[in-house]
Design a protein around this motif. Structure first.
Motif, PDB file in Angstrom:
ATOM      1  N   UNK A 184       0.829  -1.207   0.000  1.00  0.00           N
ATOM      2  CA  UNK A 184       0.000   0.000   0.000  1.00  0.00           C
ATOM      3  C   UNK A 184       0.860   1.253   0.000  1.00  0.00           C
ATOM      4  N   UNK A 185       1.935   1.238   0.778  1.00  0.00           N
ATOM      5  CA  UNK A 185       2.835   2.397   0.839  1.00  0.00           C
ATOM      6  C   UNK A 185       3.522   2.613  -0.507  1.00  0.00           C
ATOM      7  N   UNK A 186       3.997   1.551  -1.130  1.00  0.00           N
ATOM      8  CA  UNK A 186       4.607   1.667  -2.463  1.00  0.00           C
ATOM      9  C   UNK A 186       3.613   2.245  -3.460  1.00  0.00           C
ATOM     10  N   UNK A 187       2.395   1.758  -3.420  1.00  0.00           N
ATOM     11  CA  UNK A 187       1.356   2.212  -4.346  1.00  0.00           C
ATOM     12  C   UNK A 187       1.102   3.710  -4.179  1.00  0.00           C
ATOM     13  N   UNK A 188       0.981   4.176  -2.931  1.00  0.00           N
ATOM     14  CA  UNK A 188       0.695   5.589  -2.685  1.00  0.00           C
ATOM     15  C   UNK A 188       1.860   6.474  -3.115  1.00  0.00           C
ATOM     16  N   UNK A 231     -12.913  -7.687  11.790  1.00  0.00           N
ATOM     17  CA  UNK A 231     -13.302  -6.717  10.775  1.00  0.00           C
ATOM     18  C   UNK A 231     -12.338  -5.554  10.673  1.00  0.00           C
ATOM     19  N   UNK A 232     -12.669  -4.596   9.819  1.00  0.00           N
ATOM     20  CA  UNK A 232     -11.743  -3.511   9.530  1.00  0.00           C
ATOM     21  C   UNK A 232     -11.489  -2.619  10.746  1.00  0.00           C
ATOM     22  N   UNK A 233     -12.383  -2.643  11.722  1.00  0.00           N
ATOM     23  CA  UNK A 233     -12.187  -1.842  12.926  1.00  0.00           C
ATOM     24  C   UNK A 233     -12.028  -2.732  14.164  1.00  0.00           C
ATOM     25  N   UNK A 234     -11.494  -3.936  13.949  1.00  0.00           N
ATOM     26  CA  UNK A 234     -11.298  -4.866  15.058  1.00  0.00           C
ATOM     27  C   UNK A 234     -10.093  -4.553  15.915  1.00  0.00           C
ATOM     28  N   UNK A 235      -9.153  -3.752  15.418  1.00  0.00           N
ATOM     29  CA  UNK A 235      -7.961  -3.373  16.184  1.00  0.00           C
ATOM     30  C   UNK A 235      -7.337  -2.165  15.516  1.00  0.00           C
ATOM     31  N   UNK A 236      -6.402  -1.527  16.212  1.00  0.00           N
ATOM     32  CA  UNK A 236      -5.724  -0.378  15.606  1.00  0.00           C
ATOM     33  C   UNK A 236      -4.857  -0.825  14.431  1.00  0.00           C
ATOM     34  N   UNK A 237      -4.356  -2.066  14.452  1.00  0.00           N
ATOM     35  CA  UNK A 237      -3.590  -2.586  13.313  1.00  0.00           C
ATOM     36  C   UNK A 237      -4.505  -2.740  12.107  1.00  0.00           C
ATOM     37  N   UNK A 238      -5.692  -3.294  12.327  1.00  0.00           N
ATOM     38  CA  UNK A 238      -6.651  -3.415  11.226  1.00  0.00           C
ATOM     39  C   UNK A 238      -6.972  -2.054  10.626  1.00  0.00           C
ATOM     40  N   UNK A 239      -7.133  -1.053  11.490  1.00  0.00           N
ATOM     41  CA  UNK A 239      -7.432   0.290  10.981  1.00  0.00           C
ATOM     42  C   UNK A 239      -6.261   0.840  10.181  1.00  0.00           C
ATOM     43  N   UNK A 240      -5.036   0.621  10.653  1.00  0.00           N
ATOM     44  CA  UNK A 240      -3.855   1.076   9.917  1.00  0.00           C
ATOM     45  C   UNK A 240      -3.844   0.475   8.517  1.00  0.00           C
ATOM     46  N   UNK A 241      -4.075  -0.834   8.418  1.00  0.00           N
ATOM     47  CA  UNK A 241      -4.095  -1.485   7.110  1.00  0.00           C
ATOM     48  C   UNK A 241      -5.236  -0.943   6.256  1.00  0.00           C
ATOM     49  N   UNK A 242      -6.387  -0.688   6.869  1.00  0.00           N
ATOM     50  CA  UNK A 242      -7.558  -0.260   6.124  1.00  0.00           C
ATOM     51  C   UNK A 242      -7.414   1.159   5.587  1.00  0.00           C
ATOM     52  N   UNK A 243      -6.878   2.063   6.395  1.00  0.00           N
ATOM     53  CA  UNK A 243      -6.776   3.442   5.928  1.00  0.00           C
ATOM     54  C   UNK A 243      -5.594   3.648   4.986  1.00  0.00           C
ATOM     55  N   UNK A 244      -4.679   2.667   4.917  1.00  0.00           N
ATOM     56  CA  UNK A 244      -3.564   2.739   3.976  1.00  0.00           C
ATOM     57  C   UNK A 244      -3.881   2.058   2.650  1.00  0.00           C
ATOM     58  N   UNK A 245      -4.831   1.152   2.664  1.00  0.00           N
ATOM     59  CA  UNK A 245      -5.146   0.314   1.505  1.00  0.00           C
ATOM     60  C   UNK A 245      -5.745   1.171   0.386  1.00  0.00           C
ATOM     61  N   UNK A 246      -5.183   1.131  -0.826  1.00  0.00           N
ATOM     62  CA  UNK A 246      -5.577   2.099  -1.862  1.00  0.00           C
ATOM     63  C   UNK A 246      -6.725   1.674  -2.768  1.00  0.00           C
ATOM     64  N   UNK A 247      -7.247   0.467  -2.598  1.00  0.00           N
ATOM     65  CA  UNK A 247      -8.214  -0.052  -3.560  1.00  0.00           C
ATOM     66  C   UNK A 247      -9.655   0.048  -3.078  1.00  0.00           C
ATOM     67  N   UNK A 248      -9.889   0.836  -2.020  1.00  0.00           N
ATOM     68  CA  UNK A 248     -11.259   1.134  -1.607  1.00  0.00           C
ATOM     69  C   UNK A 248     -11.296   2.539  -1.022  1.00  0.00           C
ATOM     70  N   UNK A 249     -12.452   2.959  -0.551  1.00  0.00           N
ATOM     71  CA  UNK A 249     -12.614   4.314  -0.007  1.00  0.00           C
ATOM     72  C   UNK A 249     -12.009   4.351   1.389  1.00  0.00           C
ATOM     73  N   UNK A 250     -10.726   4.629   1.466  1.00  0.00           N
ATOM     74  CA  UNK A 250      -9.994   4.527   2.736  1.00  0.00           C
ATOM     75  C   UNK A 250     -10.189   5.740   3.636  1.00  0.00           C
ATOM     76  N   UNK A 251     -10.625   6.843   3.059  1.00  0.00           N
ATOM     77  CA  UNK A 251     -10.721   8.083   3.831  1.00  0.00           C
ATOM     78  C   UNK A 251     -11.695   7.947   4.989  1.00  0.00           C
ATOM     79  N   UNK A 252     -12.752   7.167   4.805  1.00  0.00           N
ATOM     80  CA  UNK A 252     -13.769   7.076   5.853  1.00  0.00           C
ATOM     81  C   UNK A 252     -13.231   6.481   7.147  1.00  0.00           C
ATOM     82  N   UNK A 253     -12.107   5.742   7.079  1.00  0.00           N
ATOM     83  CA  UNK A 253     -11.541   5.181   8.305  1.00  0.00           C
ATOM     84  C   UNK A 253     -10.912   6.261   9.177  1.00  0.00           C
ATOM     85  N   UNK A 254     -10.509   7.372   8.552  1.00  0.00           N
ATOM     86  CA  UNK A 254     -10.008   8.510   9.326  1.00  0.00           C
ATOM     87  C   UNK A 254     -11.152   9.311   9.938  1.00  0.00           C
ATOM     88  N   UNK A 255     -12.291   9.315   9.252  1.00  0.00           N
ATOM     89  CA  UNK A 255     -13.382  10.198   9.651  1.00  0.00           C
ATOM     90  C   UNK A 255     -14.342   9.557  10.645  1.00  0.00           C
TER      91      UNK A 255
END
Length: 265
Positions: A184-188, A231-255
């Motif tokens: 995800x980091x390489x992609x961004x 799920x995507x909000x099951x832990x802070x690690x899951x959230x990190x992966x989810x908000x970094x992942x570029x193939x879906x609407x990741x912004x909502x995990x910050x909001x």
């Protein structure tokens, strides 16, 4: 689903994702690393000293050379020092990291950047920059992927320190999570080179190729969701992966995060 509108929103708010990661690492992870590895987390040299202390047995150490900060903004917040071993501090790859505002990952987690192939075993607080053979965009992307893997390993260290070894079973497998986060980091990074102003046609072409490689290494959105325990909000690690992942609407995990009130792990 990654529609054109979602991709545009991800790009427009990508700096907010970086801010969220910086905030989370500083609030939740750094205090646990201080307990585990020692050092003063507020000291500019903290990661450099940790790298020397814990990585020295594994590294052939040529003369270390200081690296100018990879963070182009917020120096009053991120002010950590980094050394390079066997690499040129003026390498164009480092400048690409600065110009894309991607260096926060290195500054959060890395004290030493060494030149050479990726080691089989982890060397804490150390990232690898490929040798000067190869194009700068590819080398910068590889450096950021190495820093991303180390940063995520520190998140797992922090969980062990705060909650004990059994807590790790509630997180995704580390090596799988590192692959997802690093890709995800390489992609961004490559998206910024390809789409933002100020880069050459050659750089954009190389970035497009590396970006496609990174996308191929990422799981599909439905597979990622299923692989995250709780799920995507099951832990802070899951959230990190989810908000970094570029193939879906990741912004909502910050909001809309359930962890906004979490003060410590």
């Amino acid at each position: 689903m990654l529609t054109a509108a979602v991709a545009e929103r991800n790009a427009r708010r990508s700096r907010g994702v970086a801010g969220r990661i910086t905030w989370a690492h500083s609030l939740w992870i750094d205090p646990e690393l201080e307990r585990l590895y020692g050092g003063d987390r507020h000291a500019p040299s903290v990661n450099r000293e940790r790298a020397a202390r814990f990585g020295a047995p594994h590294l052939a150490r040529p003369a270390a050379r200081p690296l100018a900060s990879l963070v182009s903004v917020s120096r009053s917040f991120l002010a950590r020092e980094t050394d390079v071993l066997g690499a040129d501090p003026h390498d164009e790859a480092f400048e690409l990291v600065r110009r894309t505002h991607s260096g926060y990952l290195c500054e959060l987690a890395i004290g030493v950047i060494r030149s050479g192939p990726e080691a089989g075993d982890r060397v804490p607080f150390t990232a690898v920059a490929p040798t000067s053979h190869g194009e700068p965009v590819s080398r910068a992307a590889a450096l950021l992927a190495s820093a991303a893997r180390e940063l995520l390993a520190q998140w797992y260290d922090a969980h062990r320190q705060a909650r004990g070894e059994p807590a790790i079973t509630a997180l995704p497998p580390l090596h799988w999570a590192q692959r997802v986060f690093a890709s995800s980091v390489r992609h961004e990074f490559c998206r910024r080179v390809r789409e933002e102003p100020g880069f050459t046609g050659v750089q954009r072409q190389e970035a497009a190729a590396v970006m496609e490689e990174a996308a191929d290494l990422l799981p599909r959105p439905e597979a990622l969701r299923e692989a995250l325990p709780g799920g995507v909000q099951g832990s802070v690690v899951n959230e990190l992966l989810s908000l970094s992942y570029p193939l879906w609407d990741r912004v909502r995990f910050c909001l809309d995060s359930p962890f906004d009130g979490l003060r410590s792990l």
